[in-house]
Design an enzyme around this catalytic site. Sequence first.
Site, PDB file in Angstrom:
ATOM      1  N   GLU A  17      -2.667  -7.727   6.785  1.00 38.75           N
ATOM      2  CA  GLU A  17      -2.506  -7.541   7.922  1.00 38.75           C
ATOM      3  C   GLU A  17      -3.095  -8.555   8.785  1.00 38.75           C
ATOM      4  O   GLU A  17      -3.162  -8.620  10.083  1.00 38.75           O
ATOM      5  CB  GLU A  17      -2.670  -6.271   8.629  1.00 38.75           C
ATOM      6  CG  GLU A  17      -2.278  -4.944   7.786  1.00 38.75           C
ATOM      7  CD  GLU A  17      -2.400  -3.605   8.589  1.00 38.75           C
ATOM      8  OE1 GLU A  17      -2.359  -3.723   9.889  1.00 38.75           O
ATOM      9  OE2 GLU A  17      -2.216  -2.486   7.838  1.00 38.75           O
ATOM     10  N   THR A  23       0.781  -1.269  -0.055  1.00 36.75           N
ATOM     11  CA  THR A  23      -0.062   0.197  -0.320  1.00 36.75           C
ATOM     12  C   THR A  23       0.859   1.109   0.043  1.00 36.75           C
ATOM     13  O   THR A  23       1.834   1.337   0.828  1.00 36.75           O
ATOM     14  CB  THR A  23      -0.686  -0.141   1.003  1.00 36.75           C
ATOM     15  OG1 THR A  23      -1.813  -1.038   1.253  1.00 36.75           O
ATOM     16  CG2 THR A  23      -1.964   1.234   1.365  1.00 36.75           C
ATOM     17  N   HIS A  52     -30.821  -2.999  -0.484  1.00 40.22           N
ATOM     18  CA  HIS A  52     -30.897  -2.333  -1.698  1.00 40.22           C
ATOM     19  C   HIS A  52     -31.680  -2.954  -3.069  1.00 40.22           C
ATOM     20  O   HIS A  52     -31.944  -2.193  -3.921  1.00 40.22           O
ATOM     21  CB  HIS A  52     -29.631  -1.601  -2.187  1.00 40.22           C
ATOM     22  CG  HIS A  52     -29.018  -0.400  -1.499  1.00 40.22           C
ATOM     23  ND1 HIS A  52     -28.852  -0.749   0.077  1.00 40.22           N
ATOM     24  CD2 HIS A  52     -28.926   0.811  -1.601  1.00 40.22           C
ATOM     25  CE1 HIS A  52     -28.629   0.513   0.827  1.00 40.22           C
ATOM     26  NE2 HIS A  52     -28.505   1.499  -0.417  1.00 40.22           N
TER      27      HIS A  52
END
Length: 383
Positions: free
Chosen positions: A362, A158, A337
């Site tokens: 992680e 990242t 939805h």
Amino acid sequence: MDLSLSVEQQSFRDLARAFLDREAVPHRAQWDRDESIDLAIVPKLAELGFFGLTIPEEYGGVGGDYLTYFLAMEELGRADSALRGLVSVSTGLVGKSILGFGTEEQKQRWLPRIAAAEILGCFGLTEPDTGSDAGHLTSRAHRDGDDWVINGQKLFITNGTWAQVALIFARTGGEGPKGVSAFLVPTDSPGFEAREVTGKLGLRGQATAELFLSDVRVPADALLGAEGQGFRIAMTTLDKGRVSVAAGCVGIVQGCLEASVDYATQRTQFGRPIAGFQLVQDLIADISLDADAARLLVWRCADLIDRGEPFGTAASKAKLYASEAAVRSASKAIQVHGGVGYVDEYPVAKYLRDAQVMTLYEGTSQIQKLLIGRAETGISAFV
């Protein structure tokens, strides 16, 4: 749920939410399509203190406690998890590693610029063949006079194409975790290359990269901590990083709840709002429960950290529960939805795509279960 929040903590959360609703939420769908956040938001986040939370004022930060930090991560996760990753990797993984293990010179050199977001950091641990088994990474560094020379490859990093400094973990000794050391490597060093990873399922606006280090030379004082301490640095830092991921997942669940309630109270079928149907309320109730349960697990970690108590197992529980809850809640929010939840006009499809990776990085959900199991039984299931 405002249990235990101080006036200052509540004020910061309100400020963060208002800012993100204005500066991030309207743009997140386009950032996803573009596969890049507009980095013009970074200095604005820094001005509000996002990058300086828990970094002492003497090093350019704004200080503060960990509950405030995790509240910030929650709001970033609700707005756009790509933003949460950008901030938490630079400040949480890189900045806090320097704060916890760096020399005074390293702290003075790097932390003020990280806290001001003048530079971004990336955390170079994962490799193509070593994800969960980080103790057996294959990148290597050897001493050459007054320098270290680093060779290796990192994957799924990242901020990798945005960062100005990379915290690189490389083997300096024998096999296993005790042979790993950590280095602060400027990304403009000769031999350092970052290639962006595209086509991701989620976190599409976040820069994810593959790093290549070919005879990258850094001075001796680039070593973070002692030689052979790298694995300990990585694992210590990742304990807090897991809580940051969990807090971001709480934000995803909260976003799913708010989007579902908003849609269900406005959408009508059979002559009344769908919020009045029992099975829709069943879905919303499940999301609401997951939001509160995950948040309390995160807040428990914040309390333990701020009191200086051990929190590793609590972090694993928070990360495991919150990440799985985010996937469950996003799936249920799409169900609320109906068909429109399947397109990016509404945020719930993005929540689902972003949530899935939270169960992976992680420390996967399976790794968290092994850590919890070891803590409960005293017996390690790791090889």
